[in-house]
Write an enzyme that holds these catalytic residues in place. Structure first.
Site, short mmCIF file in Angstrom:
data_model
loop_
_atom_site.label_atom_id
_atom_site.label_comp_id
_atom_site.label_asym_id
_atom_site.label_seq_id
_atom_site.Cartn_x
_atom_site.Cartn_y
_atom_site.Cartn_z
N ASN A 11 0.81 -0.90 0.22
CA ASN A 11 -0.34 -0.03 0.43
C ASN A 11 0.98 0.72 0.29
O ASN A 11 2.07 1.66 1.44
CB ASN A 11 -1.35 -0.21 1.38
CG ASN A 11 -1.45 1.43 1.99
OD1 ASN A 11 -1.55 1.63 0.41
ND2 ASN A 11 -2.45 0.99 2.66
N TRP A 12 1.17 2.07 -1.34
CA TRP A 12 1.93 3.13 -1.23
C TRP A 12 1.64 4.61 -0.90
O TRP A 12 2.40 5.15 -0.81
CB TRP A 12 2.38 3.15 -2.71
CG TRP A 12 3.26 2.11 -3.33
CD1 TRP A 12 3.39 0.95 -3.04
CD2 TRP A 12 3.62 2.41 -4.36
NE1 TRP A 12 3.70 -0.10 -3.32
CE2 TRP A 12 3.90 0.56 -4.75
CE3 TRP A 12 3.70 3.44 -5.85
CZ2 TRP A 12 4.34 0.29 -6.08
CZ3 TRP A 12 4.24 2.71 -7.10
CH2 TRP A 12 4.64 0.87 -7.06
N LYS A 13 0.17 4.71 -0.17
CA LYS A 13 -0.50 5.21 0.18
C LYS A 13 -0.34 6.57 -0.33
O LYS A 13 -0.32 6.16 -1.69
CB LYS A 13 0.23 5.49 1.40
CG LYS A 13 0.62 4.72 2.69
CD LYS A 13 -0.26 4.14 3.90
CE LYS A 13 -0.23 3.35 4.96
NZ LYS A 13 -0.37 3.38 5.89
N HIS A 97 -9.23 0.92 4.77
CA HIS A 97 -8.28 1.27 5.22
C HIS A 97 -8.52 2.21 6.66
O HIS A 97 -9.30 3.05 6.89
CB HIS A 97 -7.28 1.83 4.69
CG HIS A 97 -5.37 2.21 5.90
ND1 HIS A 97 -4.96 2.65 6.22
CD2 HIS A 97 -4.70 0.70 4.88
CE1 HIS A 97 -4.74 2.96 6.86
NE2 HIS A 97 -3.99 1.16 6.02
N GLU A 99 -6.54 4.99 8.04
CA GLU A 99 -6.82 6.45 7.69
C GLU A 99 -7.35 6.99 7.08
O GLU A 99 -7.69 7.94 7.33
CB GLU A 99 -4.73 6.53 6.62
CG GLU A 99 -4.20 6.32 7.89
CD GLU A 99 -3.12 5.23 7.07
OE1 GLU A 99 -3.15 5.31 5.40
OE2 GLU A 99 -2.13 4.84 7.80
N GLU A 169 -5.39 -5.05 10.62
CA GLU A 169 -4.54 -4.19 10.87
C GLU A 169 -4.84 -2.70 12.29
O GLU A 169 -5.30 -2.15 11.82
CB GLU A 169 -4.05 -2.48 9.14
CG GLU A 169 -3.78 -3.65 8.23
CD GLU A 169 -3.73 -2.24 7.66
OE1 GLU A 169 -2.42 -2.78 6.78
OE2 GLU A 169 -4.45 -1.64 6.97
N GLY A 175 2.60 2.23 10.98
CA GLY A 175 3.32 3.18 10.56
C GLY A 175 3.94 3.85 11.98
O GLY A 175 4.82 4.45 11.79
N SER A 215 3.04 -2.27 10.13
CA SER A 215 5.05 -1.85 10.70
C SER A 215 5.11 -3.04 10.75
O SER A 215 6.23 -4.12 11.01
CB SER A 215 5.32 -1.80 12.11
OG SER A 215 5.34 -0.66 11.86
N GLY A 236 2.58 -1.02 4.10
CA GLY A 236 3.02 -0.11 4.30
C GLY A 236 4.59 0.80 4.14
O GLY A 236 5.08 0.35 2.56
N GLY A 237 5.34 1.18 4.78
CA GLY A 237 6.51 1.74 4.72
C GLY A 237 6.96 1.00 4.12
O GLY A 237 7.92 1.59 3.44
#
Ligand code: PGA
Length: 253
Positions: A11-13, A97, A99, A169, A175, A215, A236-237
């Site tokens: 997930n590149w957000k 998600h 976010e 999640e 993150g 993470s 993610g990251g």
């Protein structure tokens, strides 16, 4: 009973320009192997979907988006429809998600509407659920997860449930560098699996990939993915760097 397939999605957000997205997709393609046996997906921002889909065409790596609307078209400023996702070469859609829930007012009911439209379009949904730290500290993990799963899946029959990918999640792990321990994650995954058994029976429930997200790094992926009810991850990251993403995908194989 057939085990769920392994699925890892990046997930590149809200990261990566067009050129950066292209470079990352090409690097992922260059290092990826179908032999790992892991269904692999990248979810760039909307602006890079078509370019990334073209760069990955024929590779076996799938492309997805980070949200999609329930209507096919219309006056919904800032949204894109499942048909537009398809048209741009996307096949997967992340929904719900945390976010989106935290910052953009997404609810179980809107996730459910989006989910039904995404499924009607023949796209592969990845439905996210997860508790906040306050909810965990208050002993409400199962209540929150049950509400989110039931709310998102409302109205789906067993066949529909069998087509899902679900991602657990925990919000406090996203993150933050603080991943759930493999035991904490497995506990919730087993609980979600149990909810699916009640809703769709044991055979279908066993076949639904349950991803862990929050993470995940190359250094903790193998232990997380080694848990019986963890069938891959939503990353993610660590998905913003080709090598670290590839190491995570490989760890799921
Ligand atoms: P993270 O994000 O890997 O950066 O924690 C996961 C996610 O939000 O999907």
């Amino acid at each position: 009973m057939a085990q769920a397939r392994k699925v890892v999605a990046g997930n590149w957000k809200m990261n990566k320009t067009h050129a950066e997205s292209l470079a990352l997709a090409k690097a992922v393609r260059a290092g990826w192997s179908a032999g790992w046996g892991v269904e692999t997906v990248v979810c760039p921002p909307f602006t890079a979907i078509r370019a990334v889909a073209e760069a990955l065409a024929g590779s076996g790596i799938g492309v997805g988006v980070q949200n999609a609307h329930w209507e096919a078209s219309g006056a919904y400023t800032g949204e894109i429809s499942p048909a537009m996702v398809q048209d741009a070469g996307g096949r997967y859609v992340i929904l719900g998600h945390s976010e989106r829930r935290q910052y953009f007012g997404e609810t179980d009911a809107t996730v459910n509407r989006r989910l039904k439209a995404v499924m009607a379009a023949g796209l592969q949904p990845i439905v996210c659920v997860g508790e906040t730290l306050a909810e965990r500290d208050g002993g409400r993990v199962e209540a929150v997860i049950e509400r989110q799963v039931r709310g998102a899946l409302e109205g789906l029959d067993a066949g529909g449930i069998g087509k899902l990918i679900l991602a657990y999640e925990p919000v406090w792990a996203i993150g933050t560098g603080r991943n759930a321990t493999p035991q904490q994650a497995q506990e919730v995954h087993a609980f979600i699996r149990g909810l699916l058994v009640k809703a769709a029976g044991p055979a279908i429930a066993a076949s639904v990939p349950l991803q862990y997200g929050g993470s995940v790094k190359a250094s903790n992926a193998a232990e997380l993915f080694g848990q019986p009810d963890i069938n891959g991850g939503l990353i993610g990251g660590a998905a913003l760097d080709a090598q670290s993403f590839l190491d995570i995908v490989k760890a799921a194989g």
